[in-house]
Design a protein around this motif. Structure first.
Motif, mmCIF file in Angstrom:
data_model
loop_
_atom_site.group_PDB
_atom_site.id
_atom_site.type_symbol
_atom_site.label_atom_id
_atom_site.label_comp_id
_atom_site.label_asym_id
_atom_site.label_seq_id
_atom_site.Cartn_x
_atom_site.Cartn_y
_atom_site.Cartn_z
ATOM 1 N N PHE A 28 0.839 -1.184 0.000
ATOM 2 C CA PHE A 28 0.000 0.000 0.000
ATOM 3 C C PHE A 28 0.887 1.252 0.000
ATOM 4 O O PHE A 28 1.858 1.332 0.766
ATOM 5 C CB PHE A 28 -0.919 0.040 1.221
ATOM 6 C CG PHE A 28 -1.970 -1.030 1.220
ATOM 7 C CD1 PHE A 28 -2.927 -1.080 0.219
ATOM 8 C CD2 PHE A 28 -2.006 -1.981 2.228
ATOM 9 C CE1 PHE A 28 -3.905 -2.051 0.216
ATOM 10 C CE2 PHE A 28 -2.979 -2.963 2.235
ATOM 11 C CZ PHE A 28 -3.930 -3.008 1.221
ATOM 12 N N ASN A 29 0.535 2.215 -0.826
ATOM 13 C CA ASN A 29 1.328 3.456 -0.906
ATOM 14 C C ASN A 29 1.420 4.156 0.440
ATOM 15 O O ASN A 29 2.450 4.736 0.768
ATOM 16 C CB ASN A 29 0.726 4.404 -1.941
ATOM 17 C CG ASN A 29 1.010 3.973 -3.356
ATOM 18 O OD1 ASN A 29 1.571 2.910 -3.589
ATOM 19 N ND2 ASN A 29 0.605 4.786 -4.308
ATOM 20 N N ILE A 30 0.362 4.103 1.226
ATOM 21 C CA ILE A 30 0.392 4.785 2.521
ATOM 22 C C ILE A 30 1.390 4.115 3.465
ATOM 23 O O ILE A 30 2.126 4.791 4.181
ATOM 24 C CB ILE A 30 -1.024 4.897 3.162
ATOM 25 C CG1 ILE A 30 -1.009 5.897 4.319
ATOM 26 C CG2 ILE A 30 -1.540 3.546 3.606
ATOM 27 C CD1 ILE A 30 -0.792 7.315 3.896
ATOM 28 N N ASP A 31 1.459 2.783 3.434
ATOM 29 C CA ASP A 31 2.428 2.080 4.279
ATOM 30 C C ASP A 31 3.853 2.408 3.858
ATOM 31 O O ASP A 31 4.729 2.622 4.701
ATOM 32 C CB ASP A 31 2.205 0.563 4.217
ATOM 33 C CG ASP A 31 0.900 0.133 4.864
ATOM 34 O OD1 ASP A 31 0.288 0.939 5.599
ATOM 35 O OD2 ASP A 31 0.478 -1.016 4.619
ATOM 36 N N VAL A 32 4.082 2.454 2.560
ATOM 37 C CA VAL A 32 5.415 2.803 2.051
ATOM 38 C C VAL A 32 5.771 4.230 2.457
ATOM 39 O O VAL A 32 6.894 4.496 2.903
ATOM 40 C CB VAL A 32 5.491 2.615 0.519
ATOM 41 C CG1 VAL A 32 6.802 3.164 -0.033
ATOM 42 C CG2 VAL A 32 5.330 1.140 0.160
ATOM 43 N N ALA A 33 4.825 5.150 2.347
ATOM 44 C CA ALA A 33 5.083 6.539 2.731
ATOM 45 C C ALA A 33 5.406 6.647 4.222
ATOM 46 O O ALA A 33 6.326 7.377 4.614
ATOM 47 C CB ALA A 33 3.891 7.412 2.366
ATOM 48 N N ILE A 34 4.682 5.911 5.053
ATOM 49 C CA ILE A 34 4.942 5.922 6.497
ATOM 50 C C ILE A 34 6.351 5.389 6.775
ATOM 51 O O ILE A 34 7.103 5.970 7.559
ATOM 52 C CB ILE A 34 3.892 5.086 7.262
ATOM 53 C CG1 ILE A 34 2.524 5.776 7.202
ATOM 54 C CG2 ILE A 34 4.315 4.854 8.715
ATOM 55 C CD1 ILE A 34 1.359 4.892 7.634
ATOM 56 N N LEU A 35 6.697 4.303 6.106
ATOM 57 C CA LEU A 35 8.019 3.712 6.328
ATOM 58 C C LEU A 35 9.134 4.609 5.797
ATOM 59 O O LEU A 35 10.188 4.732 6.434
ATOM 60 C CB LEU A 35 8.088 2.327 5.704
ATOM 61 C CG LEU A 35 7.281 1.274 6.458
ATOM 62 C CD1 LEU A 35 7.113 0.013 5.619
ATOM 63 C CD2 LEU A 35 7.948 0.959 7.802
#
Length: 148
Positions: free
Chosen positions: A94-101
């Motif tokens: 998920f793009n949001i998970d990648v952005a958070i990481l």
């Protein structure tokens, strides 16, 4: 009715206030990184997001710095994320998970203590991700702790 403060109470309240300002800056940085992951112009995303959230100058500066660091370390962060995303291709995350990481991994290169970075990342995952996001973010960031 006035509230009396001893040193401990005042310090606890002040730290909570500072943390909430930092959290808002992290949320702003996350929104910007998320927008950029879909091809938005970074400069426009930064200005629009920071203006719409009415952050203080300090918080806006912190958010800008977080975005700059995350973008500068994006390739390194992505390799790390891909290497520690068990049974998932990087392109399927998920793009949001990648952005958070990306945000968290870049902040680890600053003076922010590891436990604060991981806690803030998990809180962002709870707020913006799906039900599996907090555990996923925690597991990937825990891999950083295992390497140090």
């Amino acid at each position: 009715m006035s509230k009396e403060y001893n040193d401990k109470t005042f310090t606890e309240d002040f730290e909570g206030f500072a943390l909430s300002k930092r959290r808002r800056a992290r949320e702003a940085a996350l929104v910007i990184l998320y927008q950029v992951s879909f091809g938005s112009n970074e400069e426009q995303a930064v200005e629009y997001t920071l203006n719409s959230l009415n952050l203080s100058q300090d918080s806006a500066a912190f958010a800008r710095q977080l975005v700059q660091n995350a973008r500068a370390l994006e390739k390194v962060s992505d390799k790390f994320i891909a290497a520690h995303s068990r049974d998932w291709d990087f392109d399927r995350l998920f793009n949001i998970d990648v952005a958070i990481l990306r945000l968290a991994l870049s902040e680890l290169s600053s003076s922010t203590p590891f436990n604060i970075v991981i806690n803030e990342a998990v809180e962002l995952a709870k707020k913006f991700g799906d039900n599996a996001s907090p555990a996923f973010v925690n597991a990937v960031l825990d891999a950083v702790n295992q390497k140090t």
